[in-house]
Design an enzyme around this catalytic site. Structure first.
Site, mmCIF file in Angstrom:
data_model
loop_
_atom_site.group_PDB
_atom_site.id
_atom_site.type_symbol
_atom_site.label_atom_id
_atom_site.label_comp_id
_atom_site.label_asym_id
_atom_site.label_seq_id
_atom_site.Cartn_x
_atom_site.Cartn_y
_atom_site.Cartn_z
ATOM 1 N N ARG A 91 0.629 -1.458 0.022
ATOM 2 C CA ARG A 91 -0.051 0.031 0.072
ATOM 3 C C ARG A 91 1.024 1.531 0.482
ATOM 4 O O ARG A 91 1.813 1.303 0.138
ATOM 5 C CB ARG A 91 -0.874 0.105 1.488
ATOM 6 C CG ARG A 91 0.136 -0.219 2.476
ATOM 7 C CD ARG A 91 -0.789 -0.188 3.626
ATOM 8 N NE ARG A 91 0.068 -0.506 4.511
ATOM 9 C CZ ARG A 91 -0.742 -0.128 6.271
ATOM 10 N NH1 ARG A 91 -2.402 0.606 6.266
ATOM 11 N NH2 ARG A 91 0.116 0.324 7.024
ATOM 12 N N ASP A 118 11.228 -5.841 -14.031
ATOM 13 C CA ASP A 118 9.788 -7.375 -12.947
ATOM 14 C C ASP A 118 10.571 -6.920 -11.294
ATOM 15 O O ASP A 118 10.994 -5.872 -10.561
ATOM 16 C CB ASP A 118 11.264 -8.668 -12.848
ATOM 17 C CG ASP A 118 10.958 -8.608 -14.148
ATOM 18 O OD1 ASP A 118 10.138 -8.136 -15.055
ATOM 19 O OD2 ASP A 118 11.886 -9.620 -15.431
ATOM 20 N N ASP A 125 8.341 -11.323 7.090
ATOM 21 C CA ASP A 125 8.826 -10.313 8.232
ATOM 22 C C ASP A 125 9.814 -10.224 8.232
ATOM 23 O O ASP A 125 10.365 -11.080 8.581
ATOM 24 C CB ASP A 125 8.187 -10.830 9.154
ATOM 25 C CG ASP A 125 8.170 -10.090 10.499
ATOM 26 O OD1 ASP A 125 8.505 -9.141 10.684
ATOM 27 O OD2 ASP A 125 7.592 -10.421 11.398
ATOM 28 N N TYR A 185 10.537 8.622 16.161
ATOM 29 C CA TYR A 185 10.395 8.650 14.625
ATOM 30 C C TYR A 185 11.428 9.530 14.024
ATOM 31 O O TYR A 185 12.061 8.700 13.417
ATOM 32 C CB TYR A 185 8.585 8.584 14.150
ATOM 33 C CG TYR A 185 8.407 9.113 12.897
ATOM 34 C CD1 TYR A 185 8.377 7.447 11.888
ATOM 35 C CD2 TYR A 185 8.368 10.221 11.646
ATOM 36 C CE1 TYR A 185 8.383 7.738 10.658
ATOM 37 C CE2 TYR A 185 8.116 9.883 10.653
ATOM 38 C CZ TYR A 185 8.155 8.953 9.959
ATOM 39 O OH TYR A 185 8.631 8.929 9.095
ATOM 40 N N LYS A 229 14.690 7.708 11.791
ATOM 41 C CA LYS A 229 14.895 8.778 10.381
ATOM 42 C C LYS A 229 15.989 9.085 10.683
ATOM 43 O O LYS A 229 16.530 8.888 9.007
ATOM 44 C CB LYS A 229 13.848 9.067 10.288
ATOM 45 C CG LYS A 229 12.120 8.814 9.884
ATOM 46 C CD LYS A 229 12.163 7.519 8.434
ATOM 47 C CE LYS A 229 10.718 6.894 7.704
ATOM 48 N NZ LYS A 229 11.580 6.220 7.048
ATOM 49 N N VAL A 270 2.034 12.530 2.998
ATOM 50 C CA VAL A 270 2.144 12.206 1.962
ATOM 51 C C VAL A 270 0.437 11.369 2.151
ATOM 52 O O VAL A 270 0.485 11.047 3.873
ATOM 53 C CB VAL A 270 2.771 11.213 1.872
ATOM 54 C CG1 VAL A 270 2.641 10.162 0.666
ATOM 55 C CG2 VAL A 270 4.288 11.414 1.706
ATOM 56 N N THR A 287 -1.394 9.620 2.689
ATOM 57 C CA THR A 287 -1.238 7.455 2.717
ATOM 58 C C THR A 287 -2.189 6.811 4.233
ATOM 59 O O THR A 287 -2.326 8.132 5.185
ATOM 60 C CB THR A 287 -0.101 7.274 3.437
ATOM 61 O OG1 THR A 287 0.582 8.420 4.736
ATOM 62 C CG2 THR A 287 0.686 7.550 2.069
#
Length: 229
Positions: free
Chosen positions: A15, A30, A58, A145, A149, A176, A178
């Site tokens: 997603r 591919d 995972d 977070y 990053k 974004v 999402t």
């Protein structure tokens, strides 16, 4: 998979940005579509055609990851798009949250890259880390977070210096449109308006630019922000 087409592995491909990156690469590559949700990956693969294969694993399971990568001999593109974003102040977040965030956003990225280095070296490939604006500047409530990053950018910078045959790029999107952004806005107590944010396809176009640049060009750090218009 065709030997005439380069091979790309995209994590987080079920997603959001990952699925958009896969769609952007599909005309020329591919694809191995990485993620944990096998059914969602199969849906994405069905939309992209027989050049795309689900690659359910995972990323935080070292044994599963080793098994899933052992037969990949050459890899032209590795896009790290999988990630988690759990917000809260330093006073609010417990040790399990910090560990989970670093495990997914940094440690899994490092281990997958390590396992695939021989395949990437064989094709003088590209590694793209989908980072965040939070990987350049931390705000209150985003400490865990942002720290993960910042660490992801440090990983990409170190890899670039250690593997001169590879092209390594950090892509830093602003907000974004999402599912993750919906959760962020809900956490902030705001009203969601996706039109204010970047489309996943716009971030994917930035990733595509890094991957398809001519060999004399090495795009190392790309920042993309929502337009104010």
């Amino acid at each position: 998979m065709s030997p005439q087409r380069p091979l790309a592995l995209v994590t987080g491909a079920s997603r959001g940005i990952g699925a958009a990156v896969a769609a952007a690469l599909a005309p020329t590559h591919d694809l191995l579509l990485g993620g944990r949700d096998a059914a969602a990956l199969a849906d994405v693969a069905a939309r992209l055609g027989d050049r795309a294969l689900p690659w359910p694993v995972d990323l935080t399971d070292p044994e599963a990851l080793a098994g899933a990568t052992e037969r990949i001999d050459e890899l032209d593109v590795l896009v790290h798009s999988a990630g988690v974003g759990m917000l809260g102040t330093v006073a609010e977040l417990d040790v399990a949250t910090w560990r989970r965030q670093f495990e997914v956003n940094v440690v899994a990225v490092a281990e997958l890259t390590r396992l695939l280095l021989p395949a990437l070296r064989a094709s003088r490939g590209s590694v793209v880390c989908v980072n965040s604006g939070a990987g350049l500047a931390a705000r209150p409530g985003w400490g865990s977070y942002a720290a993960s990053k910042f660490a992801l950018k440090a990983f990409a910078d170190a890899l670039r210096g250690e593997e001169p045959a590879l092209r390594v790029c950090s892509v830093h999107p602003g907000r974004v449109d999402t599912d993750m952004q919906r959760a962020v806005v809900a956490h902030e107590g705001g009203t969601y308006d996706g039109s204010r944010y970047l489309r996943p396809e716009s971030v994917a176009a930035t990733v595509l630019a890094a991957v398809t640049a001519s060999r004399d060009a090495h795009l190392t750090d790309l920042v993309v922000r929502p337009s104010e218009s």
